[in-house]
Scaffold this motif. Structure first.
Motif, PDB file in Angstrom:
ATOM      1  N   MET A 144       0.830  -1.203   0.000  1.00 12.83           N
ATOM      2  CA  MET A 144       0.000   0.000   0.000  1.00 12.83           C
ATOM      3  C   MET A 144       0.865   1.253   0.000  1.00 12.83           C
ATOM      4  SD  MET A 144      -2.532   1.385   3.009  1.00 12.83           S
ATOM      5  CE  MET A 144      -1.085   1.801   4.015  1.00 12.83           C
ATOM      6  N   ALA A 179      -4.726  -3.802  -1.583  1.00 14.65           N
ATOM      7  CA  ALA A 179      -4.083  -2.691  -0.882  1.00 14.65           C
ATOM      8  C   ALA A 179      -5.038  -1.514  -0.736  1.00 14.65           C
ATOM      9  CB  ALA A 179      -2.819  -2.255  -1.625  1.00 14.65           C
ATOM     10  N   THR A 180      -5.858  -1.284  -1.754  1.00 17.33           N
ATOM     11  CA  THR A 180      -6.830  -0.195  -1.712  1.00 17.33           C
ATOM     12  C   THR A 180      -7.912  -0.475  -0.680  1.00 17.33           C
ATOM     13  OG1 THR A 180      -6.398   0.291  -4.045  1.00 17.33           O
ATOM     14  CG2 THR A 180      -8.428   1.175  -3.108  1.00 17.33           C
ATOM     15  N   TYR A 222      -6.412   0.174   2.695  1.00 16.20           N
ATOM     16  CA  TYR A 222      -6.380   1.604   2.986  1.00 16.20           C
ATOM     17  C   TYR A 222      -7.746   2.082   3.471  1.00 16.20           C
ATOM     18  CZ  TYR A 222      -5.815   6.635   2.420  1.00 16.20           C
ATOM     19  OH  TYR A 222      -5.767   7.986   2.665  1.00 16.20           O
TER      20      TYR A 222
END
Length: 201
Positions: free
Chosen positions: A19, A60-61, A64
């Motif tokens: 990320m 990874a998004t 987040y």
């Protein structure tokens, strides 16, 4: 039956590391070599644990949004707290994150969303970043439409516009933080944004 081989690394820490690479470089700028080096794994391990680069970016998004974005949004839902203070705490949390020395400067979502008009980011990754970029906007619209104090100030009548106003401010501070502006320099923007909504500090 023998159990499958356990991963020899911490998957969550590796995902967090990925990320940060995407946050600093964007999707197109993040090479597999940089990703694997940051994650402390080799390419076969990346593919086995996360899939390809696009699948890694999507995960990874989501990470987040679930870990960082959700933390900011908790300030909007604090009970028995004046609306102006909730918004101030929310925006303060965001600016602190944008200027955090332990993370890339600016905003992960803001940086990656800017790539969606280009050709370097695959469709599924585009859809994910746009989907996540709408989460905060939707939370703000909901706040302005449903919160009793927001209704008192008639912010519900233009909830979409007010949400866009705050989103524009957040993307603006993200760009400024990425360009080197300090948290101290950006903090006065918060009071101006709240005053712009017609709320007393």
């Amino acid at each position: 039956m023998a159990s499958g081989r356990k991963l020899a690394f911490d998957k969550q820490k590796a995902l967090e590391a990925a990320m940060h690479v995407f946050w600093k470089k964007g999707y197109g700028g993040a090479s597999l070599a940089e990703l694997t080096d940051s994650m402390g794994i080799n390419k076969p391990s990346l593919y086995a644990a996360f899939g390809n680069k696009e699948a890694l970016f999507i995960q990874a998004t989501d990470y987040y949004a679930d870990v960082i974005g959700a933390k900011h949004n908790t300030f909007l839902a604090q009970k028995d707290t004046p609306l102006s203070l909730r918004l101030k705490l929310f925006l303060t949390s965001i600016i602190k994150g944008q200027c955090d020395k332990n993370s890339p400067k600016g905003c992960y979502i803001s940086l990656c969303a800017a790539e969606t008009e280009g050709e370097d980011i695959p469709q599924a990754a585009q859809q994910k970043i746009l989907e996540v970029s709408e989460l905060t906007h939707k939370a703000l619209v909901k706040l302005f439409k449903e919160d009793a104090e927001a209704k008192h100030y008639k912010l519900d009548t233009q909830a979409q516009q007010h949400a866009c106003f705050l989103m524009a401010a957040m993307h603006g501070t993200a760009a400024m933080a990425r360009a080197g502006k300090s948290q101290k320099a950006l903090m006065p923007i918060i009071d101006n944004v709240i005053k712009g909504l017609g709320l007393a500090l």
